[in-house]
Design an enzyme around this catalytic site. Structure first.
Site, PDB file in Angstrom:
ATOM      1  N   CYS A  17      -0.331 -33.571  27.032  1.00  0.00           N
ATOM      2  CA  CYS A  17       0.558 -33.836  27.437  1.00  0.00           C
ATOM      3  C   CYS A  17       2.246 -33.294  28.230  1.00  0.00           C
ATOM      4  O   CYS A  17       1.386 -32.157  28.688  1.00  0.00           O
ATOM      5  CB  CYS A  17       0.866 -34.133  25.908  1.00  0.00           C
ATOM      6  N   CYS A  20       2.389 -29.696  27.751  1.00  0.00           N
ATOM      7  CA  CYS A  20       1.803 -28.572  27.986  1.00  0.00           C
ATOM      8  C   CYS A  20       2.339 -28.493  29.385  1.00  0.00           C
ATOM      9  O   CYS A  20       2.731 -27.011  28.908  1.00  0.00           O
ATOM     10  CB  CYS A  20       0.210 -29.456  28.111  1.00  0.00           C
ATOM     11  N   CYS A  85     -17.466  -3.858  62.475  1.00  0.00           N
ATOM     12  CA  CYS A  85     -17.317  -3.007  61.657  1.00  0.00           C
ATOM     13  C   CYS A  85     -16.115  -3.343  60.248  1.00  0.00           C
ATOM     14  O   CYS A  85     -15.454  -4.482  60.319  1.00  0.00           O
ATOM     15  CB  CYS A  85     -16.466  -1.637  62.391  1.00  0.00           C
ATOM     16  N   CYS A  88     -13.057  -4.561  60.487  1.00  0.00           N
ATOM     17  CA  CYS A  88     -12.956  -6.311  61.006  1.00  0.00           C
ATOM     18  C   CYS A  88     -12.781  -6.774  59.715  1.00  0.00           C
ATOM     19  O   CYS A  88     -12.606  -7.612  59.127  1.00  0.00           O
ATOM     20  CB  CYS A  88     -14.086  -6.415  62.352  1.00  0.00           C
ATOM     21  N   ASP A 500     -30.256  -5.381  19.635  1.00  0.00           N
ATOM     22  CA  ASP A 500     -30.248  -6.642  18.733  1.00  0.00           C
ATOM     23  C   ASP A 500     -31.798  -6.995  18.060  1.00  0.00           C
ATOM     24  O   ASP A 500     -32.582  -6.376  19.182  1.00  0.00           O
ATOM     25  CB  ASP A 500     -30.378  -7.944  19.098  1.00  0.00           C
ATOM     26  N   ASP A 698     -30.066 -11.842  22.052  1.00  0.00           N
ATOM     27  CA  ASP A 698     -31.002 -13.003  22.890  1.00  0.00           C
ATOM     28  C   ASP A 698     -30.302 -14.370  24.038  1.00  0.00           C
ATOM     29  O   ASP A 698     -29.712 -14.988  24.349  1.00  0.00           O
ATOM     30  CB  ASP A 698     -31.198 -13.935  22.143  1.00  0.00           C
ATOM     31  N   ASP A 702     -25.807 -13.076  19.498  1.00  0.00           N
ATOM     32  CA  ASP A 702     -24.500 -12.138  19.894  1.00  0.00           C
ATOM     33  C   ASP A 702     -23.967 -12.481  21.108  1.00  0.00           C
ATOM     34  O   ASP A 702     -23.619 -11.227  21.404  1.00  0.00           O
ATOM     35  CB  ASP A 702     -26.837 -11.175  20.687  1.00  0.00           C
TER      36      ASP A 702
END
Length: 809
Positions: A17, A20, A85, A88, A500, A698, A702
Site C-alpha cells: 500500500c 509502504c 592480468c 585488468c 541431525d 536434511d 533443520d
C-alpha cells in the site's frame, strides 16, 4: 560548492500500500548523503539522488531490506575479453560496480567472465558493454557453451601462430646472444646475424606485430589512468628496442666499434611471454573440465512417443509430460516418472553409489543416469534448466564465478602492485645511471627492464580463481556442491560438526530389526503379523510389512482390521485374532506379557520401538522396529574425529534413544529432545564458546540451524540440489561427504596459498636480484611466463585428486 550527485533506480518487491512506499521513502531520506528519494508504488521503483562520496547503492539496499522489503535484482553472466592480468580484472570489476543499478559485480580473470547482479530498470546490458568498452575491454552476453569453447580454441590457435612467427624471427637473435659469452665464443654464427640492420629487421616485426597486443593494452590502461601487465612489458621491451636503435645510429655517426645491442632482449622477452600466454590459454581451457564432464553425461537425444509413433528428438525438444521410451543401456534423457515397465538404474553419477537401484512404475528417475536392463516408458516432469543435472551445473558455475575472501585481498594488492613496480624500476634506473655506472645508459637499462618484466602480475590474477574452479569442480564430481567460493574457503575452519539424527546418521525410515516368536515358528508368526498390519498406514506397520516381504514370506489378507490410535491394532487372519501394540494395550485386553518385558526393555534401551504380539488372546512374541544407522555413518564420524573435529548429535528424540544411536556410531556428546525451532539457538550456544560450527541436516526441519551455523551442509536426495538454507549440498546420503567437504576445502586453500607463493613471493623475491643486475632480462621474461604456467598447473592437480586421497588426508 555542491558535491557531485548520482542517481540510482531500484526495483522493490513486498510493498502492499501507499504506507509502504512512504515508509521506504522516509527511511532513505534519513540516510546521510541522500539528497532525495521517491518511491513509486505502481511501478514498484525508487529513485534516489545521492552523494557517491558519502553513500552508495549497497547501503540503500541494506536499508530497504531492514525495513522489511526486498530489492529485486537481475543476474547476468558475461564474457570479458582483452584482460591480460589481475589488474585488468580489477579495473573491469570496479567499473561495473560503479555503475548506477549494479549491486555487485565479480570478474573472474581465469574464466574471463563477469557475474553481475543488477537492476535492469536502472542499467541495461548495453550500458555495461559501453562502460567496459570505454576502458579498453569488451563485455558481451555469454554465448552458449559450445561457442565459448570455440572461442577458447581460437585463442589458443592465435597464440600458437604468434609464438611460431615470433620464434622464427627470434632464433637468429638468440643465436647471436649466446655467442657473446666468453665460454660460448667458439660457437659459429653467420656474420649476417651480427649485422645491426639485420637484427633490427628481425626484431621489428616481433616488437610491433607480435607485441602489438601489449602496446594496445598499455595504451588503454594508461588512457584510463591505471597500469597493468601490458604497461610493464611495453615499457621494458620498448626501452631495449629503442635504445638499440639509438646505439646503431650512434655507431654510424662515430664509425667506432659496434656496441652491444639489445634487440634480442626485447624479442626474446616478447616470445617467452607469448609462450607463457599460450600455455596459460591451454591450461585455462582445462579449468572448465569438471563442468564439461557433467554436461557430457547428458543424453543427446530422446525417443518420444507422439501420435502413436516413436520419434527420436534432440534433448532440447523434450517437453514436460512427454512420454519417453528408454531401452536397456540408454541414458535417461530428463527427470521423470516411470509409467510402464521396470528396470535397474545406475545412479552413480548422482549419488556415487555403484549398485543399480531397482525402479518400478511410479518411481522417479533422473536425467543422465543409466538404464541397465529393462525397457521402460517414463513421463518427463523436469526438462532443460529444471533437471537435476542442470541444477548441479548451475551450482558449480556459480561457485566458480564467485570470489573467496582471500581473492578480494589479492585484488587489493594487485591494484597497486604495478604502479609500485614502475616506481621501483624508475628508482633502480636512476641509481644505476647516476651512482653505480654513471652515464652508462645500457648498464642502467638492463636491471630496469628485468624488474619490469619479472614483476608482471598475470600469475597473481590466476592464483585464486583457478584453484577455486578446480576445487569446486572436483568436489562436484564426488557429490559435494559448494554454493560459492567463500564457502569452499571457510569450510576449512570448521572445528565442530553438529549432526541431525534422522535421515543424516540414520536411514530416516524405520525397518524391522528384531523378531522373537514365543509359540509359533518364525515363518508362520511373521506371516500372521504382516497380514494384520498390512492395512495400516502407520510408518512402523509399513516397516514391519516391508521387512517380512523382504524375507520372501507371503502376506495373506486379513478378514477384519481395527486400529486403536496410540495403542495398537486388532485384526482377524485365517480365523485367528491378532493383537499387536503396546504393553498397556495387551494388558488392558487381559493378556499376560510379563515374560516379554526383559527383552522389550533391552531392545528399547538400544533405541528401538518394541511391539508385543498376542494370538488368540495369548502372548505370542515381540518384534522391534528402528530407524537403522547407515552403514557408513560410524566410519565417517571416525574420520571427522581423527581429523580433530568435535562431533555432536542433535535430535528431537528422547535422551535414551539418542544416546543409544550415538553410542553405536561413536558420538560422545548428545543434544536430545531439541525441537526444530530451538536447533538454531543450540548452534548459537556453541558459537558463543568460540566454536566454528558446521550443521549437517536434511534441509527441511533443520533449516534454522543450517542458516545459523558458520557452514550449513544439507544432505541431498541426489536430485534436490537447490536447498536454499545450506551453503553446501551433499548429494550422497553418506556422512563421508561431510569429511570430503571439509578436507576438500583444506586442500583447495592449501593449493591457493601455494599459488600465491608462486605468483607473489616468487616474483617479488626476484626483484632484488634484478635490481642489482643478477637477472638478465630474457631470464626474467622466461621466469615470468612460467610463473603463470606453474600456478595453473598446480591448481589443476586438484582435478586429478583421488577420492581415497581426500578421504584419508
Amino acid at each position: 560548492m555542491m558535491s557531485k550527485q548520482d542517481e540510482a533506480s531500484l526495483q522493490i518487491s513486498g510493498m502492499t500500500c501507499a504506507a509502504c512506499a512512504v515508509r521506504i521513502e522516509k527511511g532513505l531520506k534519513k540516510m546521510e548523503g541522500v539528497e532525495d528519494a521517491n518511491v513509486n508504488l505502481a511501478s514498484e521503483k525508487t529513485r534516489v539522488s545521492y552523494d557517491p562520496e558519502v553513500t552508495d547503492v549497497s547501503q540503500f539496499e541494506e536499508k530497504i531490506e531492514s525495513l522489511g522489503y526486498h530489492v529485486v535484482h537481475d543476474k547476468g553472466e558475461f564474457a570479458v575479453s582483452g584482460m591480460t592480468c589481475a589488474a585488468c580484472a580489477n579495473r573491469v570489476e570496479k567499473k561495473l560496480n560503479r555503475l548506477s543499478g549494479v549491486s555487485e559485480a565479480n570478474v573472474n580473470f581465469a574464466l574471463e567472465t563477469a557475474t553481475v547482479t543488477y537492476d535492469h530498470n536502472a542499467v541495461s546490458i548495453s550500458d555495461m558493454e559501453s562502460a567496459i568498452d570505454q576502458i579498453g575491454y569488451q563485455l558481451y552476453e555469454k554465448t552458449d557453451r559450445s561457442t565459448a569453447e570455440e572461442e577458447k580454441d581460437k585463442a589458443v590457435e592465435q597464440q600458437t601462430g604468434k609464438f611460431i612467427f615470433s620464434s622464427i624471427l627470434t632464433l637468429p637473435l638468440l643465436w647471436s646472444m649466446v655467442t657473446h659469452f666468453e665460454f660460448t665464443q667458439w660457437i659459429w654464427i653467420p656474420e649476417l646475424f651480427m649485422n645491426p640492420w639485420v637484427q633490427l629487421a628481425l626484431a621489428t616485426p616481433v616488437q610491433f606485430v607480435v607485441g602489438w597486443q601489449f602496446y594496445r593494452g598499455a595504451y588503454k590502461a594508461l588512457l584510463n589512468k591505471s597500469a597493468n601487465m601490458d604497461v610493464l612489458v611495453a615499457l621494458g621491451t620498448s626501452a631495449a628496442y629503442f635504445y638499440s636503435i639509438y646505439l646503431g645510429i650512434e655507431w654510424m655517426a662515430s664509425g667506432e666499434a659496434m656496441a652491444d645491442l639489445y634487440f634480442e632482449t626485447a624479442a626474446i622477452i616478447i616470445t617467452l611471454i607469448v609462450l607463457g600466454k599460450l600455455f596459460e590459454a591451454r591450461a585455462k581451457g582445462r579449468t572448465s573440465q569438471a563442468i564439461n564432464k557433467l554436461l557430457n553425461l547428458q543424453a543427446k537425444t530422446a525417443t518420444v512417443l507422439r501420435g502413436g509413433k516413436e520419434i527420436e528428438v534432440a534433448i532440447e525438444d523434450v517437453k514436460v509430460d512427454d512420454h519417453i521410451r528408454v531401452r536397456p543401456g540408454e541414458k535417461i534423457p530428463v527427470d521423470g516418472e516411470i509409467v510402464e515397465g521396470s528396470s535397474a538404474v545406475d545412479e552413480s553419477m548422482l549419488t556415487g553409489e555403484g549398485v543399480p537401484i531397482d525402479k518400478q512404475i511410479g518411481d522417479t528417475v533422473t536425467g543422465a543416469t543409466l538404464n541397465k536392463n529393462g525397457s521402460i516408458i517414463m513421463k518427463a516432469t523436469k526438462v532443460g534448466k529444471e533437471t537435476a543435472l542442470a541444477q548441479i551445473v548451475k551450482v558449480v558455475e556459480d561457485a566458480q564465478g564467485s570470489k573467496a575472501h582471500i581473492q578480494r585481498s589479492v585484488d587489493k594488492v594487485s591494484s597497486v602492485f604495478v604502479p609500485i613496480v614502475i616506481v621501483f624500476a624508475a628508482l633502480t634506473f636512476l641509481t644505476w645511471y647516476f651512482l653505480v655506472t654513471p652515464g652508462e645508459l645500457g648498464s642502467a637499462l638492463i636491471p630496469t627492464i628485468s624488474i619490469l618484466v619479472i614483476a608482471c602480475p598475470c600469475a597473481l590474477g590466476l592464483a585464486t580463481p583457478t584453484s577455486i574452479m578446480a576445487g569446486s569442480g572436483r568436489s562436484a564430481e564426488i557429490g559435494v556442491l559448494f554454493k560459492g567460493g567463500e564457502y569452499l574457503e571457510s569450510a576449512q575452519n570448521v572445528d565442530t560438526i553438529v549432526l541431525d539424527k534422522t535421515g543424516t546418521i540414520t536411514e530416516g525410515k524405520p525397518a524391522l530389526t528384531n523378531v522373537y516368536a514365543e509359540q509359533l515358528d518364525e515363518y508362520t508368526f511373521l506371516s500372521l503379523v504382516a497380514a494384520a498390519e498390512n492395512q495400516s498406514e502407520h510408518p512402523l506397520a509399513r516397516a514391519l510389512v516391508d521387512g517380512v516381504t523382504a524375507k520372501g514370506i507371503p502376506v495373506p489378507n486379513a478378514e477384519t482390521f481395527e486400529a486403536v490410535p496410540g495403542k495398537g491394532i486388532r485384526a482377524h487372519v485365517k480365523g485367528r485374532e491378532i493383537l499387536i501394540g503396546t504393553q498397556q494395550f495387551l494388558t488392558n485386553n487381559n493378556i499376560e506379557v510379563s515374560v516379554a518385558l526383559d527383552r522389550k526393555e533391552k531392545w528399547e534401551s538400544e533405541g528401538k520401538t518394541a511391539m508385543l504380539v498376542a494370538i488368540d488372546r495369548v502372548y505370542a512374541g515381540v518384534l522391534a522396529v528402528a530407524d537403522t544407522v547407515k552403514e557408513t555413518s560410524a566410519r565417517a564420524i571416525q574420520r571427522l574425529q581423527k581429523n580433530g573435529m568435535e562431533v555432536l548429535m542433535m535430535t528431537g528424540d528422547n535422551q535414551k534413544t539418542a544416546e543409544a544411536i550415538a553410542s553405536e556410531v561413536g558420538i560422545k556428546h548428545v543434544l536430545a529432545e531439541v525441537i526444530p525451532e530451538e536447533k538454531g539457538a543450540e548452534v548459537q550456544k556453541l558459537q558463543g564458546h568460540g566454536k566454528k560450527v558446521a550443521m549437517v541436516g536434511d534441509g527441511i526441519n533443520d533449516a534454522p540451524a543450517l542458516a545459523t551455523a558458520d557452514i550449513g551442509m544439507a544432505i541431498g536426495t541426489g536430485t534436490d540440489v537447490a536447498i536454499e538454507a545450506a551453503d553446501i549440498t551433499l548429494m550422497r546420503g553418506d556422512l563421508n561427504s561431510v569429511a570430503d567437504a571439509v578436507l576438500m576445502s583444506q586442500k583447495t586453500m592449501r593449493n591457493i596459498k601455494q599459488n600465491l607463493f608462486f605468483a607473489f613471493v616468487y616474483n617479488t623475491a626476484a626483484i632484488p636480484f634484478a635490481a642489482v643486475g643478477l637477472l638478465a632480462p630474457w631470464v626474467a621474461g622466461a621466469a615470468m611466463a612460467f610463473s603463470s604456467l606453474s600456478v595453473v598447473t598446480n591448481a589443476l592437480r586438484l582435478q586429478k585428486m583421488n577420492v581415497s586421497e581426500i578421504g584419508e588426508a
